[in-house]
Design a protein around this motif. Structure first.
Motif, mmCIF file in Angstrom:
data_model
loop_
_atom_site.group_PDB
_atom_site.id
_atom_site.type_symbol
_atom_site.label_atom_id
_atom_site.label_comp_id
_atom_site.label_asym_id
_atom_site.label_seq_id
_atom_site.Cartn_x
_atom_site.Cartn_y
_atom_site.Cartn_z
ATOM 1 N N SER A 9 0.802 -1.112 -0.093
ATOM 2 C CA SER A 9 -0.114 -0.128 -0.081
ATOM 3 C C SER A 9 0.820 1.179 0.061
ATOM 4 O O SER A 9 1.815 1.314 0.652
ATOM 5 N N GLU A 10 0.498 2.274 -0.830
ATOM 6 C CA GLU A 10 1.272 3.487 -0.784
ATOM 7 C C GLU A 10 0.592 4.670 0.062
ATOM 8 O O GLU A 10 1.020 5.372 0.610
ATOM 9 N N SER A 11 -0.638 4.533 -0.339
ATOM 10 C CA SER A 11 -1.543 5.690 0.405
ATOM 11 C C SER A 11 -2.607 5.183 1.341
ATOM 12 O O SER A 11 -3.603 5.940 1.676
ATOM 13 N N GLY A 12 -2.505 3.890 1.832
ATOM 14 C CA GLY A 12 -3.057 3.369 2.824
ATOM 15 C C GLY A 12 -4.765 2.885 2.448
ATOM 16 O O GLY A 12 -5.148 1.923 3.319
ATOM 17 N N THR A 13 -4.944 2.904 1.315
ATOM 18 C CA THR A 13 -6.306 2.183 0.876
ATOM 19 C C THR A 13 -6.187 0.614 1.034
ATOM 20 O O THR A 13 -7.242 0.130 1.667
ATOM 21 N N THR A 14 -5.134 0.146 0.534
ATOM 22 C CA THR A 14 -5.045 -1.447 0.357
ATOM 23 C C THR A 14 -4.714 -1.856 1.813
ATOM 24 O O THR A 14 -5.374 -2.842 2.186
ATOM 25 N N THR A 52 -2.520 -0.796 -7.794
ATOM 26 C CA THR A 52 -1.794 -0.723 -8.996
ATOM 27 C C THR A 52 -1.136 0.815 -9.358
ATOM 28 O O THR A 52 -2.136 1.578 -8.894
ATOM 29 N N TYR A 53 0.143 0.835 -9.553
ATOM 30 C CA TYR A 53 0.527 2.024 -9.759
ATOM 31 C C TYR A 53 1.094 2.477 -11.038
ATOM 32 O O TYR A 53 1.129 1.347 -11.914
ATOM 33 N N GLY A 54 1.653 3.527 -11.498
ATOM 34 C CA GLY A 54 2.116 3.589 -12.925
ATOM 35 C C GLY A 54 1.023 3.504 -13.805
ATOM 36 O O GLY A 54 -0.039 3.978 -13.649
ATOM 37 N N GLY A 56 -0.302 0.083 -14.960
ATOM 38 C CA GLY A 56 -0.201 -1.298 -14.776
ATOM 39 C C GLY A 56 1.049 -1.866 -13.730
ATOM 40 O O GLY A 56 1.226 -3.018 -14.096
ATOM 41 N N ASP A 86 -8.062 1.709 -10.010
ATOM 42 C CA ASP A 86 -9.160 3.094 -10.482
ATOM 43 C C ASP A 86 -9.453 2.825 -11.815
ATOM 44 O O ASP A 86 -8.916 3.228 -12.563
ATOM 45 N N SER A 93 -5.709 -0.465 -17.381
ATOM 46 C CA SER A 93 -4.584 -1.198 -16.576
ATOM 47 C C SER A 93 -5.344 -1.181 -15.120
ATOM 48 O O SER A 93 -4.588 -1.380 -14.327
ATOM 49 N N VAL A 95 -6.576 -2.561 -12.199
ATOM 50 C CA VAL A 95 -6.110 -3.637 -10.912
ATOM 51 C C VAL A 95 -5.091 -4.675 -11.766
ATOM 52 O O VAL A 95 -4.955 -5.972 -11.406
ATOM 53 N N ASP A 142 -11.674 4.355 -5.487
ATOM 54 C CA ASP A 142 -11.724 5.674 -5.871
ATOM 55 C C ASP A 142 -13.157 5.887 -6.467
ATOM 56 O O ASP A 142 -13.617 7.236 -6.500
#
Ligand SMILES: Cc1cc2nc3c(=O)[nH]c(=O)nc-3n(C[C@H](O)[C@H](O)[C@H](O)COP(=O)(O)O)c2cc1C
Length: 160
Positions: A9-14, A52-54, A56, A86, A93, A95, A142
Motif C-alpha cells: 500500500s502506498e496511500s493506505g487504501t489497500t 496498481t501504480y504507474g 499497470g 481506479d 490497466s 488492477v 476511488d
C-alpha cells in the motif's frame, strides 16, 4: 486453517482493505515491506493484496517485496488475491498488479482460489482478467467505494 494476509500500500487504501479482509479470517496481517519468505510459506491460505501504480505497475513496496515472494516455496499453496485500482482514470490497466501477482504465484506452483466476475465494473482492459473473470477480488475505492463491503462479504463467503 491458518491464514496470512500480505499487502502492499502506498496511500493506505489497500492497507485498510487488508484489515477488513483479515478480521473475519482471523488472519495474520503482514505488510509486504516486512514480509519474509516464511510469512508467505507458513499458512494454509495465503492472501495477497496489491494496488496498481504507474500504468499497470506494482506499488513500490511490492516492487521490492516481490523478490521475497519469489524466494518462497509456494508449491501447492492455496493463494487468494485482491487488488485495488481506479477503473475510471486507468481503464486500460485496471488492477493490473493483481494479474502480475497471479502470474508470479502460479509460476511457482500455487493454486489460486477466489476468482470473481467482472459484472458491475466499467473498464477496458485488465491483466487481472483471465478467461473473462478476475483472478481475485477487484476493488475500486476511488469510484465504487459503496460496493466494497458487499464485494468483500461475497468474496469471503466464497473462500470459506
Ligand atoms: C500515480 C498513480 C497511478 C495509478 N495507476 C493505476 C493503474 O494503472 N491501474 C489502476 O487500476 N489503478 C491505478 N491507480 C489507482 C490506485 O491503485 C488506487 O488509488 C489504490 O486504491 C491505491 O491504493 P493504496 O492507497 O493502498 O496505495 C493509480 C494511482 C496513482 C496515484
Amino acid at each position: 486453517m491458518s491464514v496470512t494476509v500480505v499487502y502492499g500500500s502506498e496511500s493506505g487504501t489497500t492497507e485498510k482493505i487488508a484489515r477488513r479482509i483479515a478480521g473475519p479470517l482471523a488472519a495474520r496481517l503482514v505488510s509486504v515491506g516486512r514480509a519474509s519468505p516464511a510469512d508467505f510459506e507458513g499458512c494454509d491460505l495465503l492472501v495477497l493484496g496489491a494496488p496498481t501504480y504507474g500504468l499497470g505497475d506494482l506499488s513500490s513496496d511490492w516492487e521490492i517485496g516481490i523478490d521475497r515472494l519469489r524466494a518462497a516455496n509456494l508449491d501447492g499453496k492455496r493463494v487468494a488475491l485482491f487488488g485495488t485500482g481506479d477503473q475510471m482514470t486507468y481503464p486500460d490497466s485496471f488492477v493490473d498488479a493483481m494479474g502480475t501477482l497471479y502470474d508470479e504465484v502460479t509460476a511457482r506452483g500455487a493454486r489460486v482460489v477466489g476468482e470473481t466476475g467482472t459484472d458491475g465494473y466499467d473498464f477496458i482492459a485488465s491483466r487481472a482478467v483471465r478467461d473473462g473473470r478476475f483472478v481475485g477480488l477487484a476493488l475500486d475505492e476511488d469510484n465504487q467505494a459503496g460496493k466494497t463491503e458487499a464485494r468483500i462479504v461475497d468474496w469471503l463467503g466464497g473462500l470459506k
